[in-house]
Scaffold this motif. Structure first.
Motif, PDB file in Angstrom:
ATOM      1  N   VAL A 163      35.784 -32.826  40.407  1.00  0.00           N
ATOM      2  CA  VAL A 163      37.173 -32.454  40.701  1.00  0.00           C
ATOM      3  C   VAL A 163      37.912 -33.593  41.392  1.00  0.00           C
ATOM      4  O   VAL A 163      39.111 -33.798  41.173  1.00  0.00           O
ATOM      5  CB  VAL A 163      37.276 -31.155  41.537  1.00  0.00           C
ATOM      6  CG1 VAL A 163      36.853 -29.957  40.719  1.00  0.00           C
ATOM      7  CG2 VAL A 163      36.502 -31.236  42.837  1.00  0.00           C
ATOM      8  N   ILE A 164      37.219 -34.349  42.239  1.00  0.00           N
ATOM      9  CA  ILE A 164      37.849 -35.512  42.878  1.00  0.00           C
ATOM     10  C   ILE A 164      38.215 -36.543  41.811  1.00  0.00           C
ATOM     11  O   ILE A 164      39.324 -37.095  41.798  1.00  0.00           O
ATOM     12  CB  ILE A 164      36.902 -36.164  43.927  1.00  0.00           C
ATOM     13  CG1 ILE A 164      36.608 -35.188  45.073  1.00  0.00           C
ATOM     14  CG2 ILE A 164      37.507 -37.461  44.458  1.00  0.00           C
ATOM     15  CD1 ILE A 164      37.810 -34.829  45.924  1.00  0.00           C
ATOM     16  N   TRP A 165      37.277 -36.804  40.900  1.00  0.00           N
ATOM     17  CA  TRP A 165      37.486 -37.757  39.808  1.00  0.00           C
ATOM     18  C   TRP A 165      38.698 -37.348  38.965  1.00  0.00           C
ATOM     19  O   TRP A 165      39.592 -38.172  38.688  1.00  0.00           O
ATOM     20  CB  TRP A 165      36.226 -37.811  38.949  1.00  0.00           C
ATOM     21  CG  TRP A 165      36.241 -38.786  37.813  1.00  0.00           C
ATOM     22  CD1 TRP A 165      36.406 -38.502  36.490  1.00  0.00           C
ATOM     23  CD2 TRP A 165      36.053 -40.204  37.889  1.00  0.00           C
ATOM     24  NE1 TRP A 165      36.337 -39.656  35.735  1.00  0.00           N
ATOM     25  CE2 TRP A 165      36.119 -40.713  36.569  1.00  0.00           C
ATOM     26  CE3 TRP A 165      35.836 -41.086  38.952  1.00  0.00           C
ATOM     27  CZ2 TRP A 165      35.983 -42.068  36.277  1.00  0.00           C
ATOM     28  CZ3 TRP A 165      35.686 -42.443  38.658  1.00  0.00           C
ATOM     29  CH2 TRP A 165      35.767 -42.916  37.337  1.00  0.00           C
ATOM     30  N   ALA A 166      38.750 -36.074  38.579  1.00  0.00           N
ATOM     31  CA  ALA A 166      39.853 -35.587  37.740  1.00  0.00           C
ATOM     32  C   ALA A 166      41.183 -35.617  38.497  1.00  0.00           C
ATOM     33  O   ALA A 166      42.216 -35.988  37.932  1.00  0.00           O
ATOM     34  CB  ALA A 166      39.555 -34.166  37.264  1.00  0.00           C
ATOM     35  N   ALA A 167      41.164 -35.240  39.767  1.00  0.00           N
ATOM     36  CA  ALA A 167      42.390 -35.195  40.562  1.00  0.00           C
ATOM     37  C   ALA A 167      43.022 -36.577  40.708  1.00  0.00           C
ATOM     38  O   ALA A 167      44.249 -36.731  40.634  1.00  0.00           O
ATOM     39  CB  ALA A 167      42.101 -34.611  41.939  1.00  0.00           C
TER      40      ALA A 167
ATOM     41  N   GLN B 135      31.035 -40.932  29.682  1.00  0.00           N
ATOM     42  CA  GLN B 135      31.721 -39.679  29.998  1.00  0.00           C
ATOM     43  C   GLN B 135      32.681 -39.835  31.167  1.00  0.00           C
ATOM     44  O   GLN B 135      33.685 -39.130  31.252  1.00  0.00           O
ATOM     45  CB  GLN B 135      30.703 -38.573  30.301  1.00  0.00           C
ATOM     46  CG  GLN B 135      30.527 -37.612  29.135  1.00  0.00           C
ATOM     47  CD  GLN B 135      30.003 -36.273  29.583  1.00  0.00           C
ATOM     48  OE1 GLN B 135      28.811 -36.140  29.881  1.00  0.00           O
ATOM     49  NE2 GLN B 135      30.860 -35.285  29.616  1.00  0.00           N
ATOM     50  N   LEU B 136      32.379 -40.745  32.071  1.00  0.00           N
ATOM     51  CA  LEU B 136      33.297 -41.019  33.173  1.00  0.00           C
ATOM     52  C   LEU B 136      34.627 -41.547  32.626  1.00  0.00           C
ATOM     53  O   LEU B 136      35.706 -41.165  33.098  1.00  0.00           O
ATOM     54  CB  LEU B 136      32.686 -42.045  34.146  1.00  0.00           C
ATOM     55  CG  LEU B 136      31.447 -41.586  34.914  1.00  0.00           C
ATOM     56  CD1 LEU B 136      30.851 -42.754  35.678  1.00  0.00           C
ATOM     57  CD2 LEU B 136      31.794 -40.446  35.869  1.00  0.00           C
ATOM     58  N   VAL B 137      34.549 -42.399  31.612  1.00  0.00           N
ATOM     59  CA  VAL B 137      35.758 -42.975  31.010  1.00  0.00           C
ATOM     60  C   VAL B 137      36.524 -41.911  30.216  1.00  0.00           C
ATOM     61  O   VAL B 137      37.738 -41.749  30.368  1.00  0.00           O
ATOM     62  CB  VAL B 137      35.392 -44.157  30.071  1.00  0.00           C
ATOM     63  CG1 VAL B 137      36.648 -44.723  29.410  1.00  0.00           C
ATOM     64  CG2 VAL B 137      34.667 -45.233  30.848  1.00  0.00           C
ATOM     65  N   SER B 138      35.804 -41.164  29.370  1.00  0.00           N
ATOM     66  CA  SER B 138      36.468 -40.157  28.530  1.00  0.00           C
ATOM     67  C   SER B 138      37.075 -39.044  29.381  1.00  0.00           C
ATOM     68  O   SER B 138      38.173 -38.556  29.091  1.00  0.00           O
ATOM     69  CB  SER B 138      35.495 -39.580  27.501  1.00  0.00           C
ATOM     70  OG  SER B 138      34.389 -38.953  28.125  1.00  0.00           O
ATOM     71  N   SER B 139      36.383 -38.653  30.456  1.00  0.00           N
ATOM     72  CA  SER B 139      36.916 -37.628  31.358  1.00  0.00           C
ATOM     73  C   SER B 139      38.169 -38.127  32.070  1.00  0.00           C
ATOM     74  O   SER B 139      39.138 -37.380  32.239  1.00  0.00           O
ATOM     75  CB  SER B 139      35.848 -37.225  32.381  1.00  0.00           C
ATOM     76  OG  SER B 139      36.357 -36.266  33.280  1.00  0.00           O
ATOM     77  N   ALA B 140      38.153 -39.404  32.471  1.00  0.00           N
ATOM     78  CA  ALA B 140      39.323 -39.997  33.127  1.00  0.00           C
ATOM     79  C   ALA B 140      40.520 -40.025  32.175  1.00  0.00           C
ATOM     80  O   ALA B 140      41.648 -39.698  32.566  1.00  0.00           O
ATOM     81  CB  ALA B 140      38.992 -41.406  33.607  1.00  0.00           C
ATOM     82  N   LEU B 141      40.273 -40.386  30.917  1.00  0.00           N
ATOM     83  CA  LEU B 141      41.351 -40.422  29.927  1.00  0.00           C
ATOM     84  C   LEU B 141      41.953 -39.032  29.715  1.00  0.00           C
ATOM     85  O   LEU B 141      43.172 -38.865  29.655  1.00  0.00           O
ATOM     86  CB  LEU B 141      40.826 -40.963  28.591  1.00  0.00           C
ATOM     87  CG  LEU B 141      40.504 -42.450  28.541  1.00  0.00           C
ATOM     88  CD1 LEU B 141      39.819 -42.810  27.230  1.00  0.00           C
ATOM     89  CD2 LEU B 141      41.776 -43.281  28.718  1.00  0.00           C
ATOM     90  N   PHE B 142      41.060 -38.022  29.615  1.00  0.00           N
ATOM     91  CA  PHE B 142      41.578 -36.671  29.417  1.00  0.00           C
ATOM     92  C   PHE B 142      42.354 -36.199  30.651  1.00  0.00           C
ATOM     93  O   PHE B 142      43.368 -35.515  30.533  1.00  0.00           O
ATOM     94  CB  PHE B 142      40.451 -35.689  29.098  1.00  0.00           C
ATOM     95  CG  PHE B 142      40.976 -34.350  28.656  1.00  0.00           C
ATOM     96  CD1 PHE B 142      41.323 -34.143  27.328  1.00  0.00           C
ATOM     97  CD2 PHE B 142      41.171 -33.323  29.562  1.00  0.00           C
ATOM     98  CE1 PHE B 142      41.853 -32.922  26.913  1.00  0.00           C
ATOM     99  CE2 PHE B 142      41.694 -32.107  29.161  1.00  0.00           C
ATOM    100  CZ  PHE B 142      42.039 -31.900  27.832  1.00  0.00           C
TER     101      PHE B 142
ATOM    102  N   ALA C 245      34.261 -34.953  22.706  1.00  0.00           N
ATOM    103  CA  ALA C 245      35.248 -33.889  22.962  1.00  0.00           C
ATOM    104  C   ALA C 245      36.383 -34.388  23.840  1.00  0.00           C
ATOM    105  O   ALA C 245      37.565 -34.159  23.552  1.00  0.00           O
ATOM    106  CB  ALA C 245      34.555 -32.691  23.618  1.00  0.00           C
ATOM    107  N   GLU C 246      36.040 -35.084  24.923  1.00  0.00           N
ATOM    108  CA  GLU C 246      37.073 -35.558  25.855  1.00  0.00           C
ATOM    109  C   GLU C 246      37.932 -36.655  25.240  1.00  0.00           C
ATOM    110  O   GLU C 246      39.147 -36.697  25.454  1.00  0.00           O
ATOM    111  CB  GLU C 246      36.413 -36.063  27.136  1.00  0.00           C
ATOM    112  CG  GLU C 246      35.851 -34.932  27.985  1.00  0.00           C
ATOM    113  CD  GLU C 246      34.803 -35.401  28.987  1.00  0.00           C
ATOM    114  OE1 GLU C 246      34.400 -34.585  29.828  1.00  0.00           O
ATOM    115  OE2 GLU C 246      34.376 -36.573  28.917  1.00  0.00           O
TER     116      GLU C 246
END
Length: 338
Positions: A42-46, A183-190, A264-265
């Motif tokens: 959640v910190i990463w996404a925020a 996944q860290l990169v793809s999650s950040a992009l999303f 997916a992301e």
């Protein structure tokens, strides 16, 4: 002026709720694959939700989605009670679906509320009822209710098949290690796409309220503190998480591996960037759900739990009309006092 302040506060509350309601969109796969702990995720996404402000402001140079959303109702029919009623209905529906762990669309909730309150304002069956909605803006949004998850699904399926074929001879352990990092990169992009897409809708609503109040001459001239507050609110909301929906998105639709999480992301992010370029507000929830179905379908169709998917589809179909009805009821109550 006091009513405008109440509406701005309520809009930011909705934005915050949108953040924790939709936190699952950008972190579900990264949590389910155990790449990050829920707290780290959640910190990463925020962080990237908030960073989307700088991309929209200084790279793209405008808030296209926010301006489109503000114009979904013809400005002659936008009043402060209309916007207040839309927000109350949207918050109520978001909290209800969050409670039951249903990943419905915050975007369509807000749009449904906005249309329902505006129609209640003029009378849905009156002559003006046919001119309330700006169909040039709203029709593409309705098309992308089905288009966004479909695009996400197809792009995710293609990306997954390409990756699987490219990595066919790779060492499984090394490949998984790399995909966990990716996944860290793809999650950040999303998360960038999610923050930009969803925060801008609230931005557009606040701008419309300021125009209706006479505090602003045009939604295009919205002061910088408005988008900054919107992106901050959604980032803080994402940090609060929405674990019931994370569970639905991350494991109940289909089991996701790091490779599939990346696919997916990335597919979801690509869809959101495309729709932002076109200035069409879409549901980040629908987009990532479609992408997750796409990666699941590459294994076999039975890998996707279609029963869960059908339940989600019903929630998606009902969101706009239920939100519109709720907003109309709230509007009639508000008019008794305002």
């Amino acid at each position: 002026m006091t009513f405008l302040v109440v509406i701005i506060i309520l809009a930011l509350v909705f934005d915050y709720i949108n953040g924790f309601h939709d936190a699952a969109n950008s972190i579900a796969t990264i949590v389910s694959t155990k790449v990050l702990t829920p707290f780290q995720a959640v910190i990463w996404a925020a962080v990237f939700n908030f960073a989307a402000f700088f991309i929209a402001k200084y790279w793209i140079g405008e808030f296209k989605i926010g301006m489109s959303f503000a114009k979904s109702i013809n400005e002659h029919f936008i009043t402060l009670p209309v916007i207040f009623s839309a927000l109350v209905a949207a918050i109520a529906w978001n909290l209800l679906t969050w409670w039951f762990g249903i990943p419905s669309s915050s975007s369509h909730t807000l749009l449904g509320g906005f249309m329902g309150a505006a129609l209640a304002h003029v009378g849905a069956l009156s002559q003006d009822g046919f001119t309330v909605i700006n169909y040039k803006v709203v029709l593409p949004i309705f098309l992308f209710i089905f288009g966004a998850p479909l695009i996400g699904m197809i792009v995710a399926l293609i990306i997954t098949l390409i990756i699987v074929n490219l990595c066919r001879r790779a060492n499984p352990y090394k490949a998984e290690s790399w995909f966990r990092r990716l996944q860290l990169v793809s999650s950040a992009l999303f998360s960038l796409g999610h923050g930009s897409n969803d925060a801008q809708k609230v931005l557009g609503l606040i701008a419309a309220a300021m125009v209706a109040n006479g505090s602003l001459d045009s939604v295009k001239n919205v002061p910088d503190w408005v988008p900054l507050a919107c992106f901050t609110a959604i980032g803080l909301g994402t940090m609060s998480g929405g674990w019931k929906i994370v569970k639905t998105m991350g494991s109940r639709i289909t089991k996701v591996t790091p490779l599939e999480g990346v696919a997916a992301e990335t597919a979801g992010a690509a869809t959101l960037f495309l729709t932002e370029h076109l200035g069409i507000p879409v549901s980040t929830t629908h987009t990532i759900a479609g992408a997750i179905m796409g990666v699941g379908a590459t294994k076999r169709l039975s890998a996707v739990r279609w029963g869960v998917t059908i339940n989600l589809l019903w929630a998606w179909i009902l969101t706009i009309p239920v939100s519109a009805l709720l907003a109309a009821i709230v509007y009639y109550i508000v008019k008794l006092f305002v």
